[in-house]
Design an enzyme around this catalytic site. Sequence first.
Site, short mmCIF file in Angstrom:
data_model
loop_
_atom_site.label_atom_id
_atom_site.label_comp_id
_atom_site.label_asym_id
_atom_site.label_seq_id
_atom_site.Cartn_x
_atom_site.Cartn_y
_atom_site.Cartn_z
N GLY A 88 34.08 117.47 96.51
CA GLY A 88 34.12 118.58 97.45
C GLY A 88 33.74 119.90 96.81
N ASP A 250 26.38 113.45 94.32
CA ASP A 250 26.82 114.65 95.02
C ASP A 250 25.83 115.80 94.86
OD1 ASP A 250 28.17 114.25 92.35
OD2 ASP A 250 28.50 116.39 92.59
#
Length: 491
Positions: A88, A250
């Site tokens: 995240g 990511d």
Amino acid sequence: MTVHFPFQNSYSALPDSFFARVAPTPVAAPRLIKLNRPLAVQLGLDPDILETPEGAEILAGKTVPDGADPIAMAYAGHQFGQFVPQLGDGRAILLGEVIDNDGVRRDIQLKGSGPTPFSRRGDGRAALGPVLREYIVSEAMFALGIPTTRSLAAVVTGEHVIRETALPGAVLTRVAASHIRVGTFQFFAVRRDTDAIRRLADHVIVRHYPDLLHAEQPYHALLASVVARQAELIARWLLVGFIHGVMNTDNCSISGETIDYGPCAFMDAYNPAQVFSSIDEMGRYAYANQPRIALWNLTRLAECLLPLFSDDQEKAVAEAQDILGAFSETFSDAYQAGLRKKIGLFTERDGDEALIQDLLDAMAKNQADFTLTFRRLGDAAGDPAADDARAQFMDPTAFDEWARRWRERTALEPQTATERQAAMHAVNPMFIPRNHRVEAVIQAAVNDDNYAPFEELVKVLAKPYQDQPEYAAYADPPLPDQRVLQTFCGT
């Protein structure tokens, strides 16, 4: 005067599991270093107002503008091959989205704006050096014509961040077609949340691939489209000698943009095994490995999408493998076509690939500068007496033998020498963000609060295909004592 952002937010309208709502953490004394005025205008923003103290406060996260819906996006990811189920945005906050002058939806994100629920004990801040690096390299990539996130602004915060030592803090305002990654899909796949995967895939199709809305198999078509964009993107990286340095899932954008300029670098001397990133100890993300790693990342995306393909696992896997199988050909076609342009070939003939590979092999053996060899080859195309390409080789006779074959090959085409040179100069840059130049700019800013070198480098890199004689020194490779052997992640 009031800073107005015409936000039209769509990602924050998705379910709460997609993100965490969090505001930027105010900073002490924000000061604008650089505003990308043309980009501000493209986004429908007033650059004059953004350059005021009020604008600097927004660009530093001290003030949240009206209409913003600040969020930290959730995602997972494979980092150097090891899966982490929750990553995240640990130091980035998405303020919102705007529709630019071309009708394209763009994220406006603050990077280095304070901790979020995904910070994992980090401070959520950014140091000045990595902010300047991302500004320089992302805008250089844009000027080179490579799909990329962009930099709207860089601001110093008036505070220090602690890394190995105390460093000036800064915030980068990053603009992207979106910040959705392969890791975003992985976040929901590891939780077996098929409904969220479907919702995310539908969102991506609407935002990035609207032509697939009425496709018979939209999720198959989505994977195929992402595969094609990534294959073409990696080919473009290789054609300018770019090494991303941290190709984790990511950092693999679903939109097909280059994202995250941490330990990235451009090669000087051509070396297929070149690695700069200090954290890539095994060379996983070396220059020549990037196509293979891109396919590996896309395979992880395909795994996430399998439940949307079919309830029959075996059938879904076979269909995904078939789609992934197109990567190699798409990459090879884009890469070889780009290489032909770099050596001034307008048509395709048997033996061209071998001719190009022989040049690359000679460059590697002779430590020839990647960028200048191709640029000076363009000079030689226009003037047979020009020998600057030859001078790039430790053993110039290695170039002589190849150049004879190259001239025989180009003689088979009808273009004039002037036409060939112009075409080659249009794809072979004179100027790239050479590592030693970027490092010198960062040191001047961090140590002396001197941004004049930064401004000049950004100015030069905005026109990479022009000769710019007054800035000729920026094209020079580093001297032995100027070589940068390692680049570092901003965290």
